[in-house]
Design a protein around this motif. Structure first.
Motif, mmCIF file in Angstrom:
data_model
loop_
_atom_site.group_PDB
_atom_site.id
_atom_site.type_symbol
_atom_site.label_atom_id
_atom_site.label_comp_id
_atom_site.label_asym_id
_atom_site.label_seq_id
_atom_site.Cartn_x
_atom_site.Cartn_y
_atom_site.Cartn_z
ATOM 1 N N MET A 130 0.850 -1.185 0.000
ATOM 2 C CA MET A 130 0.000 0.000 0.000
ATOM 3 C C MET A 130 0.890 1.240 0.000
ATOM 4 S SD MET A 130 -3.570 0.401 1.642
ATOM 5 C CE MET A 130 -3.673 1.043 3.250
ATOM 6 N N GLU A 131 0.588 2.148 -0.945
ATOM 7 C CA GLU A 131 1.364 3.380 -1.042
ATOM 8 C C GLU A 131 0.466 4.501 -1.551
ATOM 9 O OE1 GLU A 131 5.239 5.098 -3.442
ATOM 10 O OE2 GLU A 131 5.002 2.942 -3.223
ATOM 11 N N ASN A 132 0.459 5.625 -0.846
ATOM 12 C CA ASN A 132 -0.299 6.810 -1.234
ATOM 13 C C ASN A 132 -1.783 6.518 -1.490
ATOM 14 O OD1 ASN A 132 2.031 8.407 -1.082
ATOM 15 N ND2 ASN A 132 2.551 7.974 -3.207
ATOM 16 N N GLY A 133 -2.390 5.711 -0.640
ATOM 17 C CA GLY A 133 -3.819 5.426 -0.758
ATOM 18 C C GLY A 133 -4.188 4.444 -1.852
ATOM 19 N N VAL A 134 -3.192 3.746 -2.413
ATOM 20 C CA VAL A 134 -3.462 2.739 -3.448
ATOM 21 C C VAL A 134 -2.894 1.404 -2.980
ATOM 22 C CG1 VAL A 134 -3.079 2.043 -5.840
ATOM 23 C CG2 VAL A 134 -3.404 4.461 -5.288
ATOM 24 N N LEU A 135 -3.764 0.416 -2.880
ATOM 25 C CA LEU A 135 -3.361 -0.943 -2.537
ATOM 26 C C LEU A 135 -3.069 -1.673 -3.841
ATOM 27 C CD1 LEU A 135 -3.180 -3.378 -0.502
ATOM 28 C CD2 LEU A 135 -5.580 -3.772 -1.043
ATOM 29 N N THR A 136 -1.889 -2.278 -3.945
ATOM 30 C CA THR A 136 -1.518 -3.057 -5.124
ATOM 31 C C THR A 136 -1.353 -4.506 -4.718
ATOM 32 O OG1 THR A 136 -0.367 -1.154 -6.066
ATOM 33 C CG2 THR A 136 0.140 -3.308 -7.008
ATOM 34 N N VAL A 137 -2.155 -5.383 -5.301
ATOM 35 C CA VAL A 137 -2.082 -6.817 -5.034
ATOM 36 C C VAL A 137 -1.557 -7.477 -6.306
ATOM 37 C CG1 VAL A 137 -3.360 -8.893 -4.402
ATOM 38 C CG2 VAL A 137 -4.039 -6.683 -3.451
ATOM 39 N N THR A 138 -0.453 -8.224 -6.159
ATOM 40 C CA THR A 138 0.168 -8.896 -7.299
ATOM 41 C C THR A 138 0.034 -10.400 -7.123
ATOM 42 O OG1 THR A 138 1.746 -7.073 -7.469
ATOM 43 C CG2 THR A 138 2.280 -9.102 -8.655
ATOM 44 N N VAL A 139 -0.571 -11.035 -8.105
ATOM 45 C CA VAL A 139 -0.750 -12.492 -8.094
ATOM 46 C C VAL A 139 0.077 -13.046 -9.261
ATOM 47 C CG1 VAL A 139 -2.405 -14.393 -8.193
ATOM 48 C CG2 VAL A 139 -3.103 -12.193 -7.224
ATOM 49 N N PRO A 140 1.250 -13.630 -8.960
ATOM 50 C CA PRO A 140 2.085 -14.166 -10.042
ATOM 51 C C PRO A 140 1.374 -15.291 -10.795
ATOM 52 C CG PRO A 140 3.305 -14.054 -7.984
ATOM 53 C CD PRO A 140 1.874 -13.782 -7.658
ATOM 54 N N LYS A 141 1.772 -15.456 -12.060
ATOM 55 C CA LYS A 141 1.193 -16.504 -12.896
ATOM 56 C C LYS A 141 2.217 -17.603 -13.125
ATOM 57 C CE LYS A 141 -0.074 -14.662 -16.743
ATOM 58 N NZ LYS A 141 -0.563 -13.945 -17.915
ATOM 59 N N GLU A 142 1.723 -18.836 -13.255
ATOM 60 C CA GLU A 142 2.594 -19.940 -13.629
ATOM 61 C C GLU A 142 2.899 -19.821 -15.110
ATOM 62 O OE1 GLU A 142 0.724 -23.625 -12.635
ATOM 63 O OE2 GLU A 142 0.660 -23.169 -10.507
ATOM 64 N N GLU A 143 4.092 -20.243 -15.482
ATOM 65 C CA GLU A 143 4.445 -20.209 -16.891
ATOM 66 C C GLU A 143 3.627 -21.249 -17.634
ATOM 67 O OE1 GLU A 143 8.559 -20.382 -17.942
ATOM 68 O OE2 GLU A 143 9.118 -19.201 -16.191
ATOM 69 N N VAL A 144 3.103 -20.846 -18.743
ATOM 70 C CA VAL A 144 2.355 -21.774 -19.565
ATOM 71 C C VAL A 144 3.365 -22.540 -20.407
ATOM 72 C CG1 VAL A 144 0.623 -21.999 -21.375
ATOM 73 C CG2 VAL A 144 0.387 -20.226 -19.633
ATOM 74 N N LYS A 145 3.365 -23.837 -20.225
ATOM 75 C CA LYS A 145 4.308 -24.659 -20.972
ATOM 76 C C LYS A 145 3.806 -24.794 -22.400
ATOM 77 C CE LYS A 145 5.947 -27.142 -16.987
ATOM 78 N NZ LYS A 145 6.270 -28.420 -16.394
ATOM 79 N N LYS A 146 4.687 -24.433 -23.297
ATOM 80 C CA LYS A 146 4.323 -24.547 -24.703
ATOM 81 C C LYS A 146 4.416 -26.009 -25.114
ATOM 82 C CE LYS A 146 5.514 -19.927 -25.886
ATOM 83 N NZ LYS A 146 5.632 -19.049 -26.978
ATOM 84 N N THR A 147 3.427 -26.426 -25.819
ATOM 85 C CA THR A 147 3.434 -27.812 -26.262
ATOM 86 C C THR A 147 4.455 -27.981 -27.377
ATOM 87 O OG1 THR A 147 1.641 -27.334 -27.807
ATOM 88 C CG2 THR A 147 1.019 -28.186 -25.658
ATOM 89 N N GLU A 148 5.200 -29.038 -27.246
ATOM 90 C CA GLU A 148 6.209 -29.327 -28.264
ATOM 91 C C GLU A 148 5.560 -30.051 -29.418
ATOM 92 O OE1 GLU A 148 9.783 -31.160 -26.909
ATOM 93 O OE2 GLU A 148 9.760 -30.033 -25.040
ATOM 94 N N VAL A 149 5.919 -29.655 -30.595
ATOM 95 C CA VAL A 149 5.415 -30.310 -31.787
ATOM 96 C C VAL A 149 6.583 -31.082 -32.387
ATOM 97 C CG1 VAL A 149 4.408 -30.007 -34.078
ATOM 98 C CG2 VAL A 149 3.750 -28.495 -32.186
ATOM 99 N N LYS A 150 6.401 -32.360 -32.501
ATOM 100 C CA LYS A 150 7.452 -33.220 -33.036
ATOM 101 C C LYS A 150 6.973 -33.796 -34.353
ATOM 102 C CE LYS A 150 10.142 -37.312 -32.003
ATOM 103 N NZ LYS A 150 10.335 -38.428 -31.093
ATOM 104 N N ALA A 151 7.792 -33.634 -35.353
ATOM 105 C CA ALA A 151 7.456 -34.171 -36.663
ATOM 106 C C ALA A 151 7.637 -35.686 -36.663
ATOM 107 C CB ALA A 151 8.318 -33.535 -37.740
ATOM 108 N N VAL A 152 6.715 -36.379 -37.246
ATOM 109 C CA VAL A 152 6.787 -37.824 -37.318
ATOM 110 C C VAL A 152 7.016 -38.201 -38.790
ATOM 111 C CG1 VAL A 152 5.519 -39.981 -36.981
ATOM 112 C CG2 VAL A 152 5.221 -38.079 -35.373
ATOM 113 N N ASP A 153 8.064 -39.022 -39.018
ATOM 114 C CA ASP A 153 8.348 -39.475 -40.370
ATOM 115 C C ASP A 153 7.291 -40.459 -40.818
ATOM 116 O OD1 ASP A 153 10.621 -37.951 -40.636
ATOM 117 O OD2 ASP A 153 11.924 -39.506 -39.783
ATOM 118 N N ILE A 154 6.891 -40.334 -42.045
ATOM 119 C CA ILE A 154 5.911 -41.255 -42.619
ATOM 120 C C ILE A 154 6.662 -42.265 -43.478
ATOM 121 C CG2 ILE A 154 3.885 -41.448 -44.103
ATOM 122 C CD1 ILE A 154 3.276 -38.512 -43.353
ATOM 123 N N SER A 155 6.518 -43.497 -43.115
ATOM 124 C CA SER A 155 7.208 -44.549 -43.882
ATOM 125 C C SER A 155 6.293 -45.055 -44.995
ATOM 126 C CB SER A 155 7.640 -45.689 -42.960
ATOM 127 O OG SER A 155 6.502 -46.275 -42.381
ATOM 128 N N GLY A 156 6.937 -45.671 -45.964
ATOM 129 C CA GLY A 156 6.104 -46.289 -46.967
ATOM 130 C C GLY A 156 6.482 -46.070 -48.333
#
Length: 156
Positions: A130-156
């Motif tokens: 709290m500073e100068n009549g303003v309350l600041t509440v900070t709620v950290p966020k978890e990192e969003v894990k980016k999904t890995e995209v793996k290329a799959v070889d097509i046989s045939g």
């Protein structure tokens, strides 16, 4: 910004916002007391705790205008692991017998605001300052894990 224009004053809540738990009071601004879920008979004080909520890449940041209140008069709580609750009370000034009031515009009473936090909120790391009549509440966020995209070889 609200999707519906407000004819009842400058309201910053959005009826379509799933995180907003604000209670719309159709009698707000009328000279009689409200019937909303008010913590006291002075229900008009609920509307006087103006809050801004912004989301940054790192956190959710709430800024609350609480002019004239001390740190001890404001409470920040996390309820049920998903609800951020900000409450407080502004006490009425003591009246002396010889005082003659010309105008009373500052509200007194309790206020209570609740917000549903998203799933990525780190509730164990919530910070408030709290500073100068303003309350600041900070709620950290978890990192969003980016999904890995793996290329799959097509046989045939």
């Amino acid at each position: 910004m609200s999707l519906i224009p407000s004819f009842f004053g400058n309201r910053r809540s959005n009826v379509f916002d799933p995180f907003s738990l604000d209670v719309w009071d159709p009698f707000e601004g009328f000279p009689f007391n409200s019937v909303a879920n008010a913590p006291s008979s002075d229900a008009t004080a609920i509307a006087n705790a103006r809050i801004d909520w912004k989301e940054t890449p790192e956190a959710h940041v709430f800024k609350v205008d609480v002019p004239g209140l001390k740190r001890e008069e404001v409470k920040v709580e996390v309820e049920d692991g998903t609800i951020l609750q900000i409450s407080g009370q502004r006490n009425k000034e003591q009246e002396e017998k010889n005082d003659k009031w010309h105008r009373v515009e500052r509200s007194s009473g309790k206020f209570l605001r609740r917000f549903r936090l998203p799933e990525n909120a780190k509730l164990e790391q919530v910070k408030a300052a709290m500073e100068n009549g303003v309350l600041t509440v900070t709620v950290p966020k978890e990192e969003v894990k980016k999904t890995e995209v793996k290329a799959v070889d097509i046989s045939g």
